[in-house]
Design a protein around this motif. Structure first.
Motif, PDB file in Angstrom:
ATOM      1  N   GLY A 328       0.778  -1.226   0.000  1.00 17.77           N
ATOM      2  CA  GLY A 328       0.000   0.000   0.000  1.00 17.77           C
ATOM      3  C   GLY A 328       0.808   1.275   0.000  1.00 17.77           C
ATOM      4  O   GLY A 328       0.226   2.343   0.059  1.00 17.77           O
ATOM      5  N   ARG A 329       2.132   1.168  -0.102  1.00 13.32           N
ATOM      6  CA  ARG A 329       2.916   2.390  -0.119  1.00 13.32           C
ATOM      7  C   ARG A 329       2.761   3.088  -1.461  1.00 13.32           C
ATOM      8  O   ARG A 329       2.448   2.457  -2.473  1.00 13.32           O
ATOM      9  CB  ARG A 329       4.384   2.073   0.147  1.00 13.32           C
ATOM     10  CG  ARG A 329       4.637   1.578   1.560  1.00 13.32           C
ATOM     11  CD  ARG A 329       6.109   1.550   1.843  1.00 13.32           C
ATOM     12  NE  ARG A 329       6.789   0.669   0.887  1.00 13.32           N
ATOM     13  CZ  ARG A 329       7.622  -0.280   1.251  1.00 13.32           C
ATOM     14  NH1 ARG A 329       7.862  -0.487   2.528  1.00 13.32           N
ATOM     15  NH2 ARG A 329       8.220  -1.027   0.353  1.00 13.32           N
ATOM     16  N   ALA A 330       3.039   4.382  -1.492  1.00 13.00           N
ATOM     17  CA  ALA A 330       2.932   5.133  -2.737  1.00 13.00           C
ATOM     18  C   ALA A 330       4.000   4.660  -3.717  1.00 13.00           C
ATOM     19  O   ALA A 330       5.094   4.285  -3.313  1.00 13.00           O
ATOM     20  CB  ALA A 330       3.114   6.630  -2.454  1.00 13.00           C
ATOM     21  N   PRO A 331       3.687   4.634  -5.023  1.00 11.90           N
ATOM     22  CA  PRO A 331       4.678   4.213  -6.003  1.00 11.90           C
ATOM     23  C   PRO A 331       5.875   5.159  -6.005  1.00 11.90           C
ATOM     24  O   PRO A 331       5.740   6.357  -5.786  1.00 11.90           O
ATOM     25  CB  PRO A 331       3.918   4.260  -7.320  1.00 11.90           C
ATOM     26  CG  PRO A 331       2.782   5.206  -7.076  1.00 11.90           C
ATOM     27  CD  PRO A 331       2.409   5.028  -5.642  1.00 11.90           C
ATOM     28  N   ARG A 332       7.040   4.610  -6.260  1.00 11.08           N
ATOM     29  CA  ARG A 332       8.246   5.422  -6.266  1.00 11.08           C
ATOM     30  C   ARG A 332       8.859   5.418  -7.661  1.00 11.08           C
ATOM     31  O   ARG A 332       8.575   4.563  -8.484  1.00 11.08           O
ATOM     32  CB  ARG A 332       9.253   4.897  -5.260  1.00 11.08           C
ATOM     33  CG  ARG A 332       9.878   3.576  -5.632  1.00 11.08           C
ATOM     34  CD  ARG A 332      10.996   3.236  -4.688  1.00 11.08           C
ATOM     35  NE  ARG A 332      11.774   2.106  -5.187  1.00 11.08           N
ATOM     36  CZ  ARG A 332      12.898   1.689  -4.636  1.00 11.08           C
ATOM     37  NH1 ARG A 332      13.360   2.315  -3.573  1.00 11.08           N
ATOM     38  NH2 ARG A 332      13.566   0.676  -5.136  1.00 11.08           N
ATOM     39  N   LYS A 333       9.693   6.374  -7.904  1.00  5.45           N
ATOM     40  CA  LYS A 333      10.373   6.444  -9.186  1.00  5.45           C
ATOM     41  C   LYS A 333      11.384   5.310  -9.282  1.00  5.45           C
ATOM     42  O   LYS A 333      12.113   5.037  -8.341  1.00  5.45           O
ATOM     43  CB  LYS A 333      11.078   7.794  -9.330  1.00  5.45           C
ATOM     44  CG  LYS A 333      10.143   8.981  -9.376  1.00  5.45           C
ATOM     45  CD  LYS A 333      10.927  10.263  -9.574  1.00  5.45           C
ATOM     46  CE  LYS A 333       9.988  11.472  -9.641  1.00  5.45           C
ATOM     47  NZ  LYS A 333      10.742  12.737  -9.823  1.00  5.45           N
ATOM     48  N   ARG A 334      11.408   4.674 -10.443  1.00  8.72           N
ATOM     49  CA  ARG A 334      12.332   3.570 -10.648  1.00  8.72           C
ATOM     50  C   ARG A 334      13.147   3.808 -11.920  1.00  8.72           C
ATOM     51  O   ARG A 334      12.642   4.379 -12.883  1.00  8.72           O
ATOM     52  CB  ARG A 334      11.576   2.238 -10.760  1.00  8.72           C
ATOM     53  CG  ARG A 334      10.885   1.823  -9.473  1.00  8.72           C
ATOM     54  CD  ARG A 334      10.347   0.407  -9.586  1.00  8.72           C
ATOM     55  NE  ARG A 334       9.671  -0.002  -8.365  1.00  8.72           N
ATOM     56  CZ  ARG A 334      10.298  -0.479  -7.300  1.00  8.72           C
ATOM     57  NH1 ARG A 334      11.619  -0.611  -7.313  1.00  8.72           N
ATOM     58  NH2 ARG A 334       9.617  -0.834  -6.224  1.00  8.72           N
ATOM     59  N   PRO A 335      14.377   3.345 -11.933  1.00  7.28           N
ATOM     60  CA  PRO A 335      15.173   3.461 -13.168  1.00  7.28           C
ATOM     61  C   PRO A 335      14.597   2.597 -14.280  1.00  7.28           C
ATOM     62  O   PRO A 335      13.913   1.605 -14.031  1.00  7.28           O
ATOM     63  CB  PRO A 335      16.559   2.965 -12.749  1.00  7.28           C
ATOM     64  CG  PRO A 335      16.547   2.964 -11.250  1.00  7.28           C
ATOM     65  CD  PRO A 335      15.132   2.767 -10.840  1.00  7.28           C
ATOM     66  N   VAL A 336      14.864   2.986 -15.493  1.00 12.02           N
ATOM     67  CA  VAL A 336      14.521   2.178 -16.652  1.00 12.02           C
ATOM     68  C   VAL A 336      15.746   1.334 -17.008  1.00 12.02           C
ATOM     69  O   VAL A 336      16.847   1.854 -17.170  1.00 12.02           O
ATOM     70  CB  VAL A 336      14.121   3.057 -17.846  1.00 12.02           C
ATOM     71  CG1 VAL A 336      13.904   2.208 -19.096  1.00 12.02           C
ATOM     72  CG2 VAL A 336      12.859   3.840 -17.520  1.00 12.02           C
ATOM     73  N   PHE A 337      15.557   0.032 -17.102  1.00 10.21           N
ATOM     74  CA  PHE A 337      16.640  -0.881 -17.434  1.00 10.21           C
ATOM     75  C   PHE A 337      16.508  -1.339 -18.884  1.00 10.21           C
ATOM     76  O   PHE A 337      15.469  -1.867 -19.273  1.00 10.21           O
ATOM     77  CB  PHE A 337      16.626  -2.107 -16.506  1.00 10.21           C
ATOM     78  CG  PHE A 337      16.882  -1.775 -15.065  1.00 10.21           C
ATOM     79  CD1 PHE A 337      15.906  -1.978 -14.109  1.00 10.21           C
ATOM     80  CD2 PHE A 337      18.103  -1.258 -14.665  1.00 10.21           C
ATOM     81  CE1 PHE A 337      16.137  -1.680 -12.782  1.00 10.21           C
ATOM     82  CE2 PHE A 337      18.352  -0.959 -13.346  1.00 10.21           C
ATOM     83  CZ  PHE A 337      17.359  -1.157 -12.388  1.00 10.21           C
ATOM     84  N   ASP A 338      17.534  -1.119 -19.659  1.00 13.51           N
ATOM     85  CA  ASP A 338      17.612  -1.644 -21.019  1.00 13.51           C
ATOM     86  C   ASP A 338      18.385  -2.951 -20.935  1.00 13.51           C
ATOM     87  O   ASP A 338      19.600  -2.958 -20.722  1.00 13.51           O
ATOM     88  CB  ASP A 338      18.331  -0.647 -21.925  1.00 13.51           C
ATOM     89  CG  ASP A 338      18.322  -1.073 -23.382  1.00 13.51           C
ATOM     90  OD1 ASP A 338      17.803  -2.161 -23.683  1.00 13.51           O
ATOM     91  OD2 ASP A 338      18.846  -0.314 -24.219  1.00 13.51           O
ATOM     92  N   ILE A 339      17.676  -4.082 -21.071  1.00 14.66           N
ATOM     93  CA  ILE A 339      18.257  -5.398 -20.819  1.00 14.66           C
ATOM     94  C   ILE A 339      18.520  -6.105 -22.142  1.00 14.66           C
ATOM     95  O   ILE A 339      17.618  -6.285 -22.958  1.00 14.66           O
ATOM     96  CB  ILE A 339      17.324  -6.251 -19.934  1.00 14.66           C
ATOM     97  CG1 ILE A 339      17.050  -5.522 -18.614  1.00 14.66           C
ATOM     98  CG2 ILE A 339      17.927  -7.619 -19.689  1.00 14.66           C
ATOM     99  CD1 ILE A 339      16.135  -6.270 -17.682  1.00 14.66           C
ATOM    100  N   GLU A 340      19.764  -6.485 -22.329  1.00 18.56           N
ATOM    101  CA  GLU A 340      20.159  -7.226 -23.523  1.00 18.56           C
ATOM    102  C   GLU A 340      20.534  -8.646 -23.111  1.00 18.56           C
ATOM    103  O   GLU A 340      21.432  -8.842 -22.294  1.00 18.56           O
ATOM    104  CB  GLU A 340      21.336  -6.540 -24.212  1.00 18.56           C
ATOM    105  CG  GLU A 340      21.793  -7.241 -25.475  1.00 18.56           C
ATOM    106  CD  GLU A 340      22.951  -6.517 -26.133  1.00 18.56           C
ATOM    107  OE1 GLU A 340      23.464  -7.025 -27.151  1.00 18.56           O
ATOM    108  OE2 GLU A 340      23.354  -5.452 -25.622  1.00 18.56           O
TER     109      GLU A 340
END
Length: 366
Positions: A328-340
């Protein structure tokens, strides 16, 4: 003979550099210097020895052949004293194609048009250099999930004090030889926890493992902080990475990290918190991973936005889903991962076993 050796060395050296990230600069010189000995001494002596062997007259040809081979070895040692292979790092495919096409044009054409090959070779060299070359990965994950590397400016930080020599050497070669930064050890007493994953007491006990490591990672970013090789945490480029080999720690790790790497074959495929989850089961299908940290998502956006089309498909099996914070916590900013991924879902006869499910006794092909 010198020109033939030069062309052959350049033709094979280009593709060797693409696959093995190094150039044997002395090998071409050694071949050119040793070619006269092999051609005029070693091979003729061997032929004469074979023809005279039925008559018992092969002693002196074999002795002459041995002298020629000693000369070849002396040339190899002399050239080797100049230095070893040159590490050049990863070469993009389009650069190899351009340089290879230039070499074919330069060698095969007979008119002045062959000079256009030098332009193609130069274009290949330019494409292999920054800023045109692809950006190096920030995070490397071995195909079993037990070895993780962070490509930092100070060196290649890993979660193992003594990593697998073969795998780690390949990483160092591809990244032009960064030094190894071992993990920072912490008290192993933190590992003794309860095994009941759903009780409040067990959750608090599990937090006692990860929270001190997270605090240490915040104080010393770009290095792994480990209570053991199987329980590590690191912060690099605003991304929090947790590597574990215990299934009961997956939930707390998903709540705290942006990238969770689990070195056990669990059936869980995503973190409800929105963190990206990689397990040894998903790695069995995808192979080793090269991960680039692109930027930070706005709150509520799904992980994976911003990845290139080529890598987004390959990384679907290892990404988490959703953007709602756990409990129930507020969403947080997350990094974008470019996965190869190393395999990228390509099925070959030597990789098809990765898709076999022994429970159903069938292949779950992509």
């Amino acid at each position: 003979m010198a020109i033939t050796s030069l062309v052959a060395g350049l033709a094979t050296g280009l593709f060797s550099a693409h696959h093995f990230n190094r150039v044997a600069g002395n090998g071409l010189l050694a071949n050119m210097l040793a070619m006269p000995l092999v051609t005029f001494v070693v091979m003729p002596s061997g032929l004469v020895a074979m023809l005279t062997m039925p008559f018992g007259l092969d002693a002196w040809p074999l002795q002459l052949m041995g002298l020629g081979l000693r000369g070849v070895i002396a040339v190899a040692r002399y050239v080797d004293a100049f230095g070893g292979d040159l590490l050049i790092g990863q070469i993009p495919l389009h650069a190899t194609v351009a340089a290879g096409a230039g070499l074919i044009v330069l060698v095969m054409l007979r008119s002045r048009l062959r000079l256009a090959g030098t332009a193609l070779i130069a274009a290949g060299a330019v494409l292999a250099l920054p800023p045109l070359a692809p950006r190096a990965p920030d995070i490397l994950v071995s195909e079993d999930g037990r070895l993780i590397g962070l490509n930092t400016p100070d060196g290649l930080a890993s979660n193992a004090a003594r990593p697998s020599e073969f795998t780690f050497r390949q990483w160092q070669t591809a990244l032009r030889g960064p030094q190894h930064l071992p993990p920072v050890p912490h008290s192993t007493a933190l590992i003794a926890t309860a095994t009941e994953p759903e009780t409040q007491a067990a959750h608090e006990m599990q937090a006692k493992i990860l929270d001190p490591l997270m605090a240490a990672a915040a104080d010393q970013p770009s290095r792994f902080q480990c209570a053991s090789r199987g329980v590590c945490a690191a912060i690099y480029k605003q991304a929090t990475i947790i590597a574990i080999d215990r299934a009961e720690l997956i939930g707390p790790a998903c709540d705290r990290a942006d990238l969770v790497i689990v070195a056990t074959p669990v059936y869980m495929s995503a973190c409800r918190s929105g963190a990206t989850l990689v397990t040894s089961r998903s790695l069995r299908r995808s192979g080793a991973l090269a991960i680039r940290i692109l930027n930070v998502d706005p709150p509520g956006s799904p992980p994976g936005i911003g990845a290139s089309a080529a890598t987004r498909v390959a990384s679907q099996a290892v990404r988490g889903s959703g953007g709602i914070g756990a409990r129930g916590r507020a969403p947080r900013k997350r990094p974008v991962f470019d996965i190869e991924a190393a395999l990228e879902g390509v099925v070959r006869p030597w990789t098809v076993q990765r898709y076999y499910d022994w429970r159903t006794q069938s292949y779950d092909l992509p």
